[in-house]
Design a protein around this motif. Structure first.
Motif, PDB file in Angstrom:
ATOM      1  N   ALA A 286      -6.344  -4.987   0.422  1.00  0.00           N
ATOM      2  CA  ALA A 286      -7.369  -5.422   1.387  1.00  0.00           C
ATOM      3  C   ALA A 286      -6.872  -6.582   2.232  1.00  0.00           C
TER       4      ALA A 286
ATOM      5  N   SER B 140      -5.312   1.340  -3.477  1.00  0.00           N
ATOM      6  CA  SER B 140      -6.229   0.547  -4.298  1.00  0.00           C
ATOM      7  C   SER B 140      -6.797  -0.584  -3.456  1.00  0.00           C
ATOM      8  N   THR B 141      -7.695  -1.327  -4.071  1.00  0.00           N
ATOM      9  CA  THR B 141      -8.296  -2.458  -3.371  1.00  0.00           C
ATOM     10  C   THR B 141      -7.334  -3.623  -3.222  1.00  0.00           C
TER      11      THR B 141
ATOM     12  N   ARG C 105       0.839  -1.214   0.000  1.00  0.00           N
ATOM     13  CA  ARG C 105       0.000   0.000   0.000  1.00  0.00           C
ATOM     14  C   ARG C 105       0.866   1.253   0.000  1.00  0.00           C
TER      15      ARG C 105
END
Length: 651
Positions: free
Chosen positions: A525, A521-522, A510
């Protein structure tokens, strides 16, 4: 997107050598039925079929089939002697030369003109009803459905009577497999590793072989030994080795074999099992997956009437009831020791609890060597390196790994297993099937490369982080890219420095997106979920929060088959104010880890861009490529400016 693989803790032991098939001796049961009884029903159906065929079969000499026009011509020529006409227009008769014939009158023409023609030529005319046959046959055919129904009810009644006499009594008998003559070929020497476990289990066999040695020292043999451990660690294999080593009868049964829909059946089977063991004493009883019958009893009611609780109570009584001098030892295995009833685990019932853990690196290498027997390995295959790359694998996982490598070699039309096959098999086991058809868009490919480069560089720059083994942007399973780290040695304790570095590496992907693209962004996650879980344990369980202090709210004991659902629903053992402090401390740790990763990647932005471009071009690089990128970027003042030296400089 999975960005960093922490290999899960799993485990197994080598498979037993194939032995000759064996059939356990059959238990005496109800007497077999009389041989002639099984033929009554088929003979009845055969007799009825013969009767029907005889009723439909034509009698007398064969008949000649005549067309109606030919029949009329023969009547006109006075060649017909007599005819028989039924109500459906079927005609049979005899010609003047004795030939029998049959024909049929078209219903549209009627029979009036034909009747006049027959009378004018003096043909003898008779009439009959449709269908022919004996009256007795007709009666039998009429009563055939009732006969079949009566026969079915009689057969059902006999079967029910048989089940009431022998069937229900057999339900309460034990379903244990008794091994006496033909024993398994597995021995303790065939099981790689687990020296301490094999020693504790082998003492049971030694006690049954020579009880006088223990009696001379005043020692008593164990009443029961229970093996606990994660799935695939070889508990059943160890029991099979006990059956192969022992010179006494071995009775094997699973915990689910005691549980039935009928109340009292489980307790009856337990009694029958121990009765068989007493008759064959000295002997060994092995109960696999004992948690199916030995789970905790409910504390709501005073005295349990549940079938499972009755079975457990009978098992407890039997383990207390048999005489020690008989030489009966109960061997059990389970993956869920926390689910067992405490009364079952106390000394005097199960005197020993043997933990069968996941294999260490040396044991994994030995297990791999066992599973590699009969396979051709390439010279570049190093089983020690494979064992180092598979921490947390069980014996079953290692067996699956070698088999997947062999399949991968066959897929490439090769009979020799190479190092690349084992590497591909490990990725297949951990991440899933590689999605070659799942092509990434150019901007997604670049984003994944930057994300994985962030993980790899932060891992290489952190002092306590595990070395980077491989970085790839090829999608596998649910992961669009993977950064694999392999520990230099297996750890049993984790320092605070290692955990903080682990958080920084988790958030490195990240952080790289924020440095290069200015937004996240995703893809992070999964990293955020894993980092949050680690930080929560640091605060709640490990006492690594200055704000909360040296207080630990540890969860329940590790569940081998996953987290206990009751713990998820239970109220936390602290107040809402403490929960607020925990949340604040977790957020602080994660923010600090992200800020640290951002600082490292900002100071090494050139290395980040270079490694990302390398990943876009090659798709997969090893750990040496990451260190080489850092060496090329390193300047004399870099270590002072960043506050952290790359791993290449520390080697």
């Amino acid at each position: 997107m999975i960005t960093r693989v922490r290999l899960p803790h799993r485990h197994l032991t080598p498979p037993a050598k194939p032995g000759p098939p064996r059939e356990p001796p059959q238990r005496p049961g109800a007497p077999p039925p009389t041989p002639w009884r099984r033929w009554v029903l088929p003979l009845l159906f055969a007799t009825l079929a013969i009767i029907v065929l005889l009723a439909r079969a034509p009698t007398g000499p064969p008949h000649t089939q005549l067309a109606y026009s030919d029949f009329v011509n023969k009547v006109g020529a006075s060649q017909v002697q007599k005819v028989d006409i039924d109500d459906k227009g079927a005609v049979s008769g005899t010609l003047t030369d004795g030939t029998r014939f049959t024909t049929r009158i078209p219903t549209a023409l009627g029979t009036g003109q034909l009747q006049q023609q027959l009378q004018s030529h003096h043909v003898q005319i008779t009439a009959s009803q449709g269908g022919r046959g004996s009256p007795l046959i007709s009666v039998l055919l009429g009563f055939l459905p009732f006969l079949l129904l009566i026969g079915f009810f009689l057969w059902t009644a006999r079967r029910t009577a048989s089940s009431l006499t022998g069937g229900l009594s057999a339900i309460g008998r034990s379903r244990a497999k008794i091994i006496e003559a033909e024993r398994p070929t597995t021995r303790f020497d065939d099981i790689a590793g687990y020296g301490g476990v094999k020693q504790e289990i082998s003492e049971v066999v030694d006690y049954l072989r020579s009880p006088a040695r223990y009696a001379a020292a005043g020692a008593k043999g164990p009443r029961g030994v229970i093996m606990v451990g994660p799935p695939g660690t070889g508990k059943t294999l160890l029991a099979r080795a006990v059956a192969g080593e022992a010179d006494v009868p071995f009775l094997s049964v699973t915990g689910s074999a005691f549980v039935e829909m009928f109340v009292g059946v489980g307790a009856s089977r337990v009694r029958d099992l121990f009765d068989d063991a007493r008759k064959r004493a000295p002997s060994i009883i092995f109960i696999d997956e004992i948690d199916a019958v030995g789970s905790r009893r409910s504390g709501v009611r005073l005295g349990g009437n549940d079938e499972r609780e009755q079975t457990l109570n009978q098992l407890l009584a039997e383990m207390d009831g048999f005489d020690e001098s008989t030489g009966i030892v109960v061997l059990a295995a389970t993956n869920r020791p926390e689910a067992l009833d405490p009364a079952l685990l106390r000394p005097g019932r199960f005197d020993r609890q043997v933990t069968v853990p996941l294999p260490n690196q040396a044991e994994r290498a030995a297990i791999l060597a066992v599973h590699a027997r009969g396979k051709v390995l390439a010279p570049d295959v190093d089983l020690d390196a494979v064992a180092r790359a598979t921490p947390g694998f069980s014996g079953a996982d290692l067996a699956n790994l070698v088999n997947e490598a062999a399949i991968n070699a066959v897929r490439a039309d090769r009979s020799i297993i190479g190092a690349e096959d084992l590497d591909a098999a490990r990725d297949r086991v951990l991440l899933g099937r590689r999605e070659t058809s799942n092509a990434l868009l150019p901007d997604e490919r670049r984003s994944v490369a930057v994300h994985e480069s962030g993980h790899a560089l932060v891992a290489a720059l952190c002092e306590h982080a595990d070395p980077v083994a491989k970085v790839t942007i090829l999608p596998s399973g649910m992961a669009l890219g993977v950064t694999e780290q392999l520990p230099e040695a297996e750890r049993h304790l984790y320092s605070e420095g290692y955990l903080t570095d682990l958080l920084a590496v988790r958030l490195g992907g990240r952080a790289a997106e924020l440095v290069v693209f200015g937004e996240g962004s995703t893809g992070a996650a999964n990293d955020l979920a894993g980092a949050t879980q680690i930080a929560t344990r640091m605060v709640r369980e490990f006492g690594l929060s200055p704000e909360l202090g040296p207080i630990g709210y540890a969860s329940s004991n590790p569940q081998y088959l996953g987290q206990n659902t009751e713990d998820l629903l239970a109220r936390p053992p602290y107040s809402e104010q403490t929960q607020r402090v925990v949340d604040e401390e977790v957020a602080r740790l994660l923010r600090q880890a992200e800020q640290r990763a951002l600082a490292l990647l900002t100071d090494h932005r050139a290395a980040l861009d270079q490694l990302a471009e390398l990943l876009v071009a090659r798709e997969t690089v090893d750990g040496s490529a990451v260190l080489e990128v850092l060496r090329q970027e390193q300047r004399p003042d870099d270590a002072h400016s960043s506050g952290a030296a790359p791993r290449a400089a520390r080697l």
